[in-house]
Design a protein around this motif. Structure first.
Motif, PDB file in Angstrom:
ATOM      1  N   PRO A 230      13.050   3.448  16.125  1.00 15.66           N
ATOM      2  CA  PRO A 230      12.044   2.413  16.413  1.00 15.66           C
ATOM      3  C   PRO A 230      10.628   2.979  16.477  1.00 15.66           C
ATOM      4  O   PRO A 230      10.381   4.011  17.098  1.00 15.66           O
ATOM      5  N   GLY A 231       9.715   2.296  15.781  1.00 12.65           N
ATOM      6  CA  GLY A 231       8.304   2.662  15.826  1.00 12.65           C
ATOM      7  C   GLY A 231       7.962   3.944  15.112  1.00 12.65           C
ATOM      8  O   GLY A 231       6.872   4.480  15.290  1.00 12.65           O
ATOM      9  N   LYS A 232       8.865   4.485  14.289  1.00 11.03           N
ATOM     10  CA  LYS A 232       8.612   5.756  13.618  1.00 11.03           C
ATOM     11  C   LYS A 232       8.725   5.584  12.103  1.00 11.03           C
ATOM     12  O   LYS A 232       9.694   6.009  11.470  1.00 11.03           O
ATOM     13  N   ASN A 233       7.737   4.958  11.481  1.00 12.51           N
ATOM     14  CA  ASN A 233       7.745   4.843  10.023  1.00 12.51           C
ATOM     15  C   ASN A 233       7.397   6.165   9.350  1.00 12.51           C
ATOM     16  O   ASN A 233       7.760   6.415   8.207  1.00 12.51           O
ATOM     17  N   SER A 234       6.645   7.000  10.062  1.00 11.38           N
ATOM     18  CA  SER A 234       6.356   8.382   9.635  1.00 11.38           C
ATOM     19  C   SER A 234       5.785   8.478   8.223  1.00 11.38           C
ATOM     20  O   SER A 234       6.130   9.364   7.456  1.00 11.38           O
ATOM     21  N   GLY A 235       4.931   7.529   7.893  1.00  8.85           N
ATOM     22  CA  GLY A 235       4.305   7.574   6.578  1.00  8.85           C
ATOM     23  C   GLY A 235       5.227   7.204   5.442  1.00  8.85           C
ATOM     24  O   GLY A 235       4.906   7.435   4.278  1.00  8.85           O
ATOM     25  N   LEU A 236       6.376   6.612   5.763  1.00 12.95           N
ATOM     26  CA  LEU A 236       7.357   6.255   4.728  1.00 12.95           C
ATOM     27  C   LEU A 236       7.412   4.753   4.483  1.00 12.95           C
ATOM     28  O   LEU A 236       8.368   4.253   3.897  1.00 12.95           O
ATOM     29  N   THR A 237       6.376   4.042   4.929  1.00 12.37           N
ATOM     30  CA  THR A 237       6.354   2.587   4.736  1.00 12.37           C
ATOM     31  C   THR A 237       6.397   2.226   3.256  1.00 12.37           C
ATOM     32  O   THR A 237       7.080   1.272   2.850  1.00 12.37           O
ATOM     33  N   SER A 238       5.678   2.989   2.443  1.00 13.03           N
ATOM     34  CA  SER A 238       5.675   2.700   1.004  1.00 13.03           C
ATOM     35  C   SER A 238       7.074   2.873   0.406  1.00 13.03           C
ATOM     36  O   SER A 238       7.470   2.140  -0.510  1.00 13.03           O
ATOM     37  N   LEU A 239       7.834   3.810   0.954  1.00 10.03           N
ATOM     38  CA  LEU A 239       9.192   4.034   0.461  1.00 10.03           C
ATOM     39  C   LEU A 239      10.098   2.866   0.836  1.00 10.03           C
ATOM     40  O   LEU A 239      10.884   2.388   0.008  1.00 10.03           O
ATOM     41  N   SER A 240       9.981   2.388   2.079  1.00  6.31           N
ATOM     42  CA  SER A 240      10.820   1.257   2.488  1.00  6.31           C
ATOM     43  C   SER A 240      10.466  -0.001   1.706  1.00  6.31           C
ATOM     44  O   SER A 240      11.332  -0.822   1.412  1.00  6.31           O
ATOM     45  N   ILE A 245      13.110  -3.156   2.074  1.00  7.53           N
ATOM     46  CA  ILE A 245      13.604  -3.226   3.448  1.00  7.53           C
ATOM     47  C   ILE A 245      12.423  -3.071   4.405  1.00  7.53           C
ATOM     48  O   ILE A 245      11.595  -2.172   4.250  1.00  7.53           O
ATOM     49  N   GLU A 246      12.361  -3.944   5.412  1.00  4.70           N
ATOM     50  CA  GLU A 246      11.343  -3.853   6.447  1.00  4.70           C
ATOM     51  C   GLU A 246      11.978  -3.428   7.761  1.00  4.70           C
ATOM     52  O   GLU A 246      13.052  -3.912   8.141  1.00  4.70           O
ATOM     53  N   ILE A 247      11.322  -2.490   8.452  1.00  6.44           N
ATOM     54  CA  ILE A 247      11.769  -2.073   9.780  1.00  6.44           C
ATOM     55  C   ILE A 247      11.035  -2.909  10.806  1.00  6.44           C
ATOM     56  O   ILE A 247       9.811  -2.816  10.937  1.00  6.44           O
ATOM     57  N   LEU A 248      11.762  -3.759  11.518  1.00  6.69           N
ATOM     58  CA  LEU A 248      11.136  -4.676  12.457  1.00  6.69           C
ATOM     59  C   LEU A 248      10.618  -3.917  13.677  1.00  6.69           C
ATOM     60  O   LEU A 248      11.160  -2.872  14.052  1.00  6.69           O
ATOM     61  N   ALA A 296      15.832  -7.356   5.035  1.00  3.39           N
ATOM     62  CA  ALA A 296      15.542  -7.319   3.601  1.00  3.39           C
ATOM     63  C   ALA A 296      14.372  -8.252   3.314  1.00  3.39           C
ATOM     64  O   ALA A 296      14.326  -9.384   3.798  1.00  3.39           O
ATOM     65  N   THR A 297      13.414  -7.774   2.527  1.00  2.27           N
ATOM     66  CA  THR A 297      12.203  -8.552   2.258  1.00  2.27           C
ATOM     67  C   THR A 297      12.144  -9.058   0.829  1.00  2.27           C
ATOM     68  O   THR A 297      12.040 -10.257   0.593  1.00  2.27           O
ATOM     69  N   ASP A 298      12.225  -8.174  -0.120  1.00  2.94           N
ATOM     70  CA  ASP A 298      12.065  -8.550  -1.523  1.00  2.94           C
ATOM     71  C   ASP A 298      13.381  -8.298  -2.253  1.00  2.94           C
ATOM     72  O   ASP A 298      13.781  -7.156  -2.474  1.00  2.94           O
ATOM     73  N   SER A 299      14.080  -9.374  -2.596  1.00  5.81           N
ATOM     74  CA  SER A 299      15.391  -9.244  -3.232  1.00  5.81           C
ATOM     75  C   SER A 299      15.300  -8.676  -4.637  1.00  5.81           C
ATOM     76  O   SER A 299      16.299  -8.250  -5.212  1.00  5.81           O
ATOM     77  N   ILE A 357      22.254   4.276  -1.452  1.00  3.60           N
ATOM     78  CA  ILE A 357      21.378   4.581  -0.321  1.00  3.60           C
ATOM     79  C   ILE A 357      21.923   3.867   0.909  1.00  3.60           C
ATOM     80  O   ILE A 357      22.410   2.736   0.822  1.00  3.60           O
ATOM     81  N   VAL A 358      21.851   4.534   2.043  1.00  5.52           N
ATOM     82  CA  VAL A 358      22.127   3.885   3.330  1.00  5.52           C
ATOM     83  C   VAL A 358      20.905   4.091   4.209  1.00  5.52           C
ATOM     84  O   VAL A 358      20.452   5.219   4.402  1.00  5.52           O
ATOM     85  N   LEU A 359      20.372   2.994   4.720  1.00 13.17           N
ATOM     86  CA  LEU A 359      19.227   3.018   5.631  1.00 13.17           C
ATOM     87  C   LEU A 359      19.675   2.420   6.957  1.00 13.17           C
ATOM     88  O   LEU A 359      20.148   1.280   7.010  1.00 13.17           O
ATOM     89  N   ILE A 360      19.561   3.209   8.035  1.00 14.34           N
ATOM     90  CA  ILE A 360      20.002   2.785   9.361  1.00 14.34           C
ATOM     91  C   ILE A 360      18.835   2.937  10.334  1.00 14.34           C
ATOM     92  O   ILE A 360      18.134   3.953  10.328  1.00 14.34           O
TER      93      ILE A 360
END
Length: 442
Positions: A230-240, A245-248, A296-299, A357-360
């Motif tokens: 939680p709260g740790k996108n760590s500069g990887l927002t562009s990758l998600s 996929i959006e991290i709420l 999930a944001t953009d199918s 890919i698995v994103l948790i």
């Protein structure tokens, strides 16, 4: 005198012959399966698998001295040993070796330990399909490299601190996987022999160039396990975003956990799993401390097929305020009600094959502190196997015979019962009385 010697010699030879036959039956066994479906023999698929063994296979069963438990295990292993006599097999009584039982993670009576070339696998499925698939995994896993990125405060697969993943890393090594850390700032590339790349909860931001290296790796068809906190996108927002996929925001709160004796409301549970190869036949409860919800944001992004893999129970929500003390659901602050998704499995077709890919939204569930809780370790192993493409399991259908059950009509059953209970006893009694009467008259 001669006749007596011949008689004595004959009886002596007869006793010797009987003794030799008894000795032969102890040293050699002749087994023949006459069942129509061959259900007491090893399936041809399993026989073909055993021909690939080029080193000793050791099988150990941790079962108490109970013939009702040991005999079925001995029978199923005997099928493998008839085809490969060099397979080593033994029983260990858990009550006599409790320390070894704990060290090897034995949880149920009869559990098997399979060892091959320094790799080891625990097995509780004692059917032929389960044993053969375990052997296949031991054979295949020797060349699988797992590369985990370091340099940003990630959870270490060789770390022994509570928040690290050292115990899980040790288990991966026992399964035959090779682990390698990678500092992108020093090497500026991801090795081409990487079977699986792991991003495990970075605490510091990735540099733009490092993010590009990961993106390039995915473009070439690489598989990825991404554990986010939680709260740790760590500069990887562009990758998600590329993954759709959006991290709420916030941390998932689960009031259901209190009923199971879990003190923190920030520990959430997953009890049911979708029909997906990564969690095939998985039924154990898994727990996720301080997890983030995913959405999930953009199918259409990247051509990925996104499958919700881990879902919370109802009554959960993503708490955007501190989780200490009493917490309440505040929809006006953007807190979404559950069930929420903790993990996604993504797949797409690539020229190299299916990319995975698995994103948790949680890394704690595999940490040293929580790994032994519920089915967390087994789930982690399942995910790694799927991502490493070790999920191509053998399909060994159950073989049953048509002669196992007798179906009788009520009339036929009554006739047979009447015959055994009345007709046959009366017939025997009458025959005895007749013989007695005739002898008395004579």
């Amino acid at each position: 005198m001669k006749q007596r010697l011949e008689s004595t010699f004959f009886h002596l030879l007869l006793v010797i012959a009987i003794g030799l036959l008894g000795w032969l039956t102890q040293r050699y066994a002749l087994v023949s399966d006459w069942t129509e479906s061959g259900r007491n023999s090893l399936h041809p698929v399993s026989q073909q698998l055993l021909t690939r063994l080029d080193a000793p296979l050791k099988i150990t069963s941790f079962a108490p001295k109970n013939s009702a438990l040991r005999d079925p295990i001995k029978d199923i292993v005997a099928r493998y040993r008839r085809f490969r006599p060099d397979i080593e097999f033994k029983f260990v009584n858990p009550a006599m070796q409790p320390q070894l039982t704990r060290e090897l993670g034995i949880q149920v009576s009869g559990e098997l330990i399979l060892e091959y070339k320094g790799r080891r696998e625990n097995l509780r499925n004692l059917e032929e399909e389960g044993i053969s698939n375990a052997i296949q995994r031991l054979i295949q896993q020797g060349d699988k490299w797992i590369v985990f990125i370091i340099g940003h405060g990630e959870r270490r697969l060789d770390g022994k601190a509570n928040f690290n993943l050292g115990d899980f890393g040790d288990e991966l090594k026992r399964k035959g996987y090779h682990l390698q850390d990678l500092d992108l700032a020093k090497h500026l590339q991801i090795p081409i022999n990487t079977g699986l790349l792991v991003i495990a909860g970075p605490q510091n931001d990735y540099l733009p160039g490092e993010t590009n290296l990961v993106a390039d790796y995915l473009e070439t068809g690489g598989n990825l396990l991404w554990l986010s906190d939680p709260g740790k996108n760590s500069g990887l927002t562009s990758l998600s975003k590329k993954l759709g996929i959006e991290i709420l925001p916030g941390t998932i709160v689960d009031p259901n956990a209190e009923g199971l004796g879990l003190k923190s409301p920030a520990i959430t549970l997953a009890t049911q799993y979708p029909k997906h190869p990564a969690v095939a036949n998985f039924k154990a409860i898994t727990i996720y401390p301080y997890a983030a919800a995913l959405q999930a944001t953009d199918s259409e992004a990247g051509g990925w097929l996104r499958t919700p893999l881990l879902n919370t129970l109802p009554r959960t929500w993503n708490e955007t305020s501190p989780t200490k003390g009493e917490v309440t659901h505040n929809p006006e602050q953007g807190e979404q009600a559950g069930p929420l998704t903790i993990g996604y499995a993504l797949t797409r077709n690539h020229e190299k094959g299916e990319q995975r890919i698995v994103l948790i939204g949680d890394g704690d569930f595999l940490s040293n502190t929580y790994l032994a809780n519920g089915g967390n370790q087994d789930l982690g192993l399942n995910l790694v196997r799927w991502l490493s493409e070790d999920d191509q399991l053998l399909d060994i259908p159950a073989r049953t015979g048509r002669d196992l059950n007798i179906e009788l009509t009520p009339t036929t059953g009554a006739i047979i019962g009447f015959g055994f209970l009345l007709v046959i006893p009366l017939g025997l009694l009458s025959t005895g009385m007749l013989i007695w009467w005739r002898r008395r008259r004579s």
